[in-house]
Design an enzyme around this catalytic site. Structure first.
Site, PDB file in Angstrom:
ATOM      1  N   TYR A 134       1.939   8.427  31.405  1.00 30.47           N
ATOM      2  CA  TYR A 134       2.374   9.702  30.811  1.00 30.47           C
ATOM      3  C   TYR A 134       3.896   9.757  30.688  1.00 30.47           C
ATOM      4  CZ  TYR A 134      -2.270  11.533  30.427  1.00 30.47           C
ATOM      5  OH  TYR A 134      -3.565  11.707  30.005  1.00 30.47           O
TER       6      TYR A 134
ATOM      7  N   GLN B 142      -4.844  19.494  18.894  1.00 35.74           N
ATOM      8  CA  GLN B 142      -5.392  18.623  19.940  1.00 35.74           C
ATOM      9  C   GLN B 142      -4.247  17.837  20.576  1.00 35.74           C
ATOM     10  OE1 GLN B 142      -9.328  16.599  18.588  1.00 35.74           O
ATOM     11  NE2 GLN B 142      -8.179  17.037  16.723  1.00 35.74           N
TER      12      GLN B 142
ATOM     13  N   HIS C 241      -5.820  20.644  24.272  1.00 38.86           N
ATOM     14  CA  HIS C 241      -5.854  19.587  25.290  1.00 38.86           C
ATOM     15  C   HIS C 241      -4.644  19.618  26.220  1.00 38.86           C
ATOM     16  CE1 HIS C 241      -8.551  17.214  22.281  1.00 38.86           C
ATOM     17  NE2 HIS C 241      -9.253  18.091  22.983  1.00 38.86           N
TER      18      HIS C 241
ATOM     19  N   CYS D 137       4.721  23.211  47.015  1.00 38.68           N
ATOM     20  CA  CYS D 137       3.819  23.395  48.181  1.00 38.68           C
ATOM     21  C   CYS D 137       3.503  22.054  48.836  1.00 38.68           C
ATOM     22  CB  CYS D 137       2.512  24.066  47.724  1.00 38.68           C
ATOM     23  SG  CYS D 137       1.321  22.919  46.979  1.00 38.68           S
TER      24      CYS D 137
ATOM     25  N   GLU E 124      -7.320   8.194   5.967  1.00 41.97           N
ATOM     26  CA  GLU E 124      -8.615   7.506   6.130  1.00 41.97           C
ATOM     27  C   GLU E 124      -9.765   8.509   6.044  1.00 41.97           C
ATOM     28  OE1 GLU E 124      -6.536   4.073   6.838  1.00 41.97           O
ATOM     29  OE2 GLU E 124      -8.733   4.235   6.727  1.00 41.97           O
TER      30      GLU E 124
ATOM     31  N   ALA F 103      -0.031  13.248   6.152  1.00 43.78           N
ATOM     32  CA  ALA F 103       0.311  14.668   6.320  1.00 43.78           C
ATOM     33  C   ALA F 103       1.743  14.945   5.885  1.00 43.78           C
ATOM     34  CB  ALA F 103       0.106  15.058   7.774  1.00 43.78           C
TER      35      ALA F 103
HETATM   36  C1  BV8 Z   1     -15.739  17.501  27.795  1.00 43.33           C
HETATM   37  C2  BV8 Z   1      -5.454  14.773  26.324  1.00 43.33           C
HETATM   38  C3  BV8 Z   1     -17.403  18.323  29.293  1.00 43.33           C
HETATM   39  C4  BV8 Z   1      -5.124  13.675  27.258  1.00 43.33           C
HETATM   40  C5  BV8 Z   1      -7.486  14.153  25.071  1.00 43.33           C
HETATM   41  C6  BV8 Z   1     -20.482  10.787  23.868  1.00 43.33           C
HETATM   42  C7  BV8 Z   1     -20.722  11.467  22.687  1.00 43.33           C
HETATM   43  C8  BV8 Z   1     -20.045  12.654  22.405  1.00 43.33           C
HETATM   44  C9  BV8 Z   1     -19.110  13.179  23.296  1.00 43.33           C
HETATM   45  C10 BV8 Z   1     -18.860  12.487  24.456  1.00 43.33           C
HETATM   46  C11 BV8 Z   1     -19.540  11.295  24.750  1.00 43.33           C
HETATM   47  N1  BV8 Z   1     -19.086  10.848  25.951  1.00 43.33           N
HETATM   48  C12 BV8 Z   1     -18.174  11.727  26.433  1.00 43.33           C
HETATM   49  C13 BV8 Z   1     -18.034  12.730  25.548  1.00 43.33           C
HETATM   50  C14 BV8 Z   1     -17.149  13.902  25.670  1.00 43.33           C
HETATM   51  C15 BV8 Z   1     -15.713  13.513  25.376  1.00 43.33           C
HETATM   52  C16 BV8 Z   1     -15.591  12.906  23.987  1.00 43.33           C
HETATM   53  O1  BV8 Z   1     -15.600  13.604  23.008  1.00 43.33           O
HETATM   54  N2  BV8 Z   1     -15.485  11.570  23.936  1.00 43.33           N
HETATM   55  C17 BV8 Z   1     -15.386  10.921  22.648  1.00 43.33           C
HETATM   56  C18 BV8 Z   1     -14.219   9.952  22.650  1.00 43.33           C
HETATM   57  C19 BV8 Z   1     -16.710  10.252  22.337  1.00 43.33           C
HETATM   58  N3  BV8 Z   1     -14.970  14.747  25.414  1.00 43.33           N
HETATM   59  C20 BV8 Z   1     -14.515  15.186  26.587  1.00 43.33           C
HETATM   60  O2  BV8 Z   1     -14.616  14.590  27.624  1.00 43.33           O
HETATM   61  C21 BV8 Z   1     -13.908  16.582  26.559  1.00 43.33           C
HETATM   62  N4  BV8 Z   1     -14.424  17.320  27.667  1.00 43.33           N
HETATM   63  O3  BV8 Z   1     -16.566  17.162  27.002  1.00 43.33           O
HETATM   64  O4  BV8 Z   1     -16.026  18.109  28.989  1.00 43.33           O
HETATM   65  C22 BV8 Z   1     -17.400  19.405  30.287  1.00 43.33           C
HETATM   66  C23 BV8 Z   1     -17.866  20.668  29.913  1.00 43.33           C
HETATM   67  C24 BV8 Z   1     -17.889  21.670  30.869  1.00 43.33           C
HETATM   68  C25 BV8 Z   1     -17.442  21.431  32.172  1.00 43.33           C
HETATM   69  C26 BV8 Z   1     -16.947  20.166  32.520  1.00 43.33           C
HETATM   70  C27 BV8 Z   1     -16.928  19.139  31.581  1.00 43.33           C
HETATM   71  C28 BV8 Z   1     -12.398  16.505  26.725  1.00 43.33           C
HETATM   72  C29 BV8 Z   1     -11.793  15.833  25.541  1.00 43.33           C
HETATM   73  C30 BV8 Z   1     -10.256  15.896  25.629  1.00 43.33           C
HETATM   74  C31 BV8 Z   1      -9.714  14.549  26.005  1.00 43.33           C
HETATM   75  N5  BV8 Z   1      -8.249  14.603  26.021  1.00 43.33           N
HETATM   76  N6  BV8 Z   1      -6.151  14.219  25.150  1.00 43.33           N
HETATM   77  C32 BV8 Z   1      -4.056  12.770  26.684  1.00 43.33           C
HETATM   78  O5  BV8 Z   1      -3.570  13.003  25.558  1.00 43.33           O
HETATM   79  O6  BV8 Z   1      -3.711  11.823  27.401  1.00 43.33           O
HETATM   80  S1  BV8 Z   1      -8.207  13.515  23.698  1.00 43.33           S
HETATM   81  C33 BV8 Z   1      -7.112  12.709  22.663  1.00 43.33           C
HETATM   82  O7  BV8 Z   1      -7.873  12.470  21.480  1.00 43.33           O
HETATM   83  C34 BV8 Z   1      -5.911  13.492  22.173  1.00 43.33           C
HETATM   84  O8  BV8 Z   1      -5.837  14.822  22.597  1.00 43.33           O
HETATM   85  C35 BV8 Z   1      -6.098  13.469  20.662  1.00 43.33           C
HETATM   86  O9  BV8 Z   1      -5.503  14.501  20.034  1.00 43.33           O
HETATM   87  C36 BV8 Z   1      -7.558  13.560  20.639  1.00 43.33           C
HETATM   88  C37 BV8 Z   1      -8.267  13.426  19.361  1.00 43.33           C
HETATM   89  O10 BV8 Z   1      -7.783  12.293  18.718  1.00 43.33           O
HETATM   90  P1  BV8 Z   1      -7.041  12.542  17.312  1.00 43.33           P
HETATM   91  O11 BV8 Z   1      -6.019  13.604  17.506  1.00 43.33           O
HETATM   92  O12 BV8 Z   1      -8.056  12.766  16.258  1.00 43.33           O
HETATM   93  O13 BV8 Z   1      -6.257  11.209  17.153  1.00 43.33           O
HETATM   94  P2  BV8 Z   1      -6.865   9.788  16.702  1.00 43.33           P
HETATM   95  O14 BV8 Z   1      -5.880   8.752  17.100  1.00 43.33           O
HETATM   96  O15 BV8 Z   1      -8.286   9.664  17.143  1.00 43.33           O
HETATM   97  O16 BV8 Z   1      -6.900   9.902  15.107  1.00 43.33           O
HETATM   98  C38 BV8 Z   1      -5.684  10.013  14.404  1.00 43.33           C
HETATM   99  C39 BV8 Z   1      -6.082  10.320  12.983  1.00 43.33           C
HETATM  100  O17 BV8 Z   1      -4.879  10.524  12.233  1.00 43.33           O
HETATM  101  C40 BV8 Z   1      -6.824   9.171  12.320  1.00 43.33           C
HETATM  102  O18 BV8 Z   1      -7.944   9.691  11.620  1.00 43.33           O
HETATM  103  C41 BV8 Z   1      -5.794   8.607  11.323  1.00 43.33           C
HETATM  104  O19 BV8 Z   1      -6.420   8.158  10.122  1.00 43.33           O
HETATM  105  C42 BV8 Z   1      -4.985   9.823  11.019  1.00 43.33           C
HETATM  106  N7  BV8 Z   1      -3.611   9.545  10.608  1.00 43.33           N
HETATM  107  C43 BV8 Z   1      -2.828   8.479  10.918  1.00 43.33           C
HETATM  108  N8  BV8 Z   1      -1.616   8.636  10.326  1.00 43.33           N
HETATM  109  C44 BV8 Z   1      -1.648   9.828   9.671  1.00 43.33           C
HETATM  110  C45 BV8 Z   1      -2.912  10.406   9.847  1.00 43.33           C
HETATM  111  N9  BV8 Z   1      -3.255  11.594   9.320  1.00 43.33           N
HETATM  112  C46 BV8 Z   1      -2.331  12.230   8.569  1.00 43.33           C
HETATM  113  N10 BV8 Z   1      -1.086  11.732   8.350  1.00 43.33           N
HETATM  114  C47 BV8 Z   1      -0.720  10.545   8.877  1.00 43.33           C
HETATM  115  N11 BV8 Z   1       0.506  10.038   8.653  1.00 43.33           N
HETATM  116 ZN    ZN Z   2       1.237  23.392  44.768  1.00 41.90          ZN
END
Ligand code: BV8
Ligand code: ZN
Length: 250
Positions: A70, A104, A122, A154, A219, A235
């Site tokens: 981080y 996000q 997030h 703390c 994409e 974007a």
């Molecule tokens: C939850 C913070 C339950 C941390 C992030 C199986 C199936 C379905 C779901 C799941 C599964 N197994 C597990 C899950 C759930 C899981 C999930 O969805 N997994 C996925 C990967 C399958 N989700 C979770 O765990 C969530 N919590 O479900 O909890 C629960 C419920 C109740 C009580 C307890 C528990 C939590 C999800 C949050 C995770 N944290 N980030 C950190 O940043 O370190 S996620 C991370 O991915 C970032 O936040 C990011 O924003 C997010 C999404 O990714 P994108 O933003 O879309 O970025 P990405 O790189 O993927 O894509 C970029 C895009 O930009 C591309 O399309 C590209 O083409 C485009 N691009 C590139 N250049 C440009 C552009 N677009 C425009 N202009 C450009 N120039």
């Molecule tokens: Zn504390």
């Protein structure tokens, strides 16, 4: 196929007709600021697996490794500047009485660009949370940060105040977004791969509300088949093109 002027005009027309606008952004809107996306070719996950770093298990196993990741990301983001996409969203916000930007991203770049009606689904990489007392504090890597772990007043261990995989997203942010969507008239999905849940459920939910939907992404994504208009563009190019047509019509 590049986006045509006619497609930018269609997108601008959807936004001109709308009295309220919902925008959801992902890592793609920060790509042109030099902040790596998660799943792209130079993606953050390429060198690390999400499971190794962005989970509570990873943090309890090796907090120093997770903090190092981080802090490394903070370093990249602190050197980055908001780009034309962020600035266009600020201009768009000023045009709408009813506007909500759900991001996000944890990189704080929307706020740095001047966006105000922003919800962070997030969390924020420049905020830490105490594992013991829950206190939230601003936290940026000190240049001379030793490898010692950041601690709360703390004495508890601080963790990044972001939502890890397997963790629940902030319910107040989710509820406010769903409430806003109930009366939104247009929705713009920009720079997200649409694969992370529950954010990935929003485009489908919006579609069911009969709201006009637009995607901006170089994409195709799972969102592409859901929206009314998908612009195959960066974007930093598409948003200013659309905003220009709204602000200087004709
Ligand atoms: C939850 C913070 C339950 C941390 C992030 C199986 C199936 C379905 C779901 C799941 C599964 N197994 C597990 C899950 C759930 C899981 C999930 O969805 N997994 C996925 C990967 C399958 N989700 C979770 O765990 C969530 N919590 O479900 O909890 C629960 C419920 C109740 C009580 C307890 C528990 C939590 C999800 C949050 C995770 N944290 N980030 C950190 O940043 O370190 S996620 C991370 O991915 C970032 O936040 C990011 O924003 C997010 C999404 O990714 P994108 O933003 O879309 O970025 P990405 O790189 O993927 O894509 C970029 C895009 O930009 C591309 O399309 C590209 O083409 C485009 N691009 C590139 N250049 C440009 C552009 N677009 C425009 N202009 C450009 N120039
Ligand atoms: Zn504390």
């Amino acid at each position: 196929m590049d986006t045509t002027s006619e497609q930018y005009e269609r997108a601008a027309e959807v936004l001109r007709q709308a009295l309220s606008l919902f925008v959801m952004t992902g890592a793609g809107v920060s790509a042109e600021s030099g902040v790596p996306t998660f799943r792209g070719a130079d993606g953050l996950w390429r060198n690390y697996s999400a499971a190794d770093l962005a989970t509570p298990e990873a943090f309890s196993k090796d907090p120093a490794l997770v903090w190092a990741w981080y802090h490394w990301r903070q370093g990249i983001i602190l050197k980055a500047q908001p780009n034309a996409a962020h600035r266009a969203l600020v201009a768009l916000e000023a045009r709408f009485e009813r506007f909500l930007l759900l991001t996000q991203n944890v990189d704080n770049l929307h706020f740095r660009a001047g966006s105000r009606r922003v919800l962070e689904l997030h969390g924020n990489i420049f905020r830490a949370r105490c594992c013991r007392c829950g206190r939230k504090v601003p936290h940026t890597i000190e240049e001379d940060a030793a490898r010692s772990l950041p601690e709360c007043a703390c004495g508890g261990l601080l963790r990044p105040d972001v939502v890890w995989f397997g963790e629940a997203i902030p319910s107040d942010v989710w509820q406010e977004s769903v409430d806003f969507l109930k009366e939104a008239q247009a929705a713009l999905f920009c720079g997200t791969s649409g694969v992370v849940w529950p954010a990935a459920a929003i485009p489908g939910f919006v579609r069911e509300q009969g709201i006009k939907t637009i995607e901006i992404n170089p994409e195709p994504t799972p969102i592409t088949s859901i929206v009314d208009l998908s612009l195959r563009a960066k974007a930093g190019k598409a948003l200013p093109e659309i905003v220009r047509r709204i602000i200087e019509p004709g």
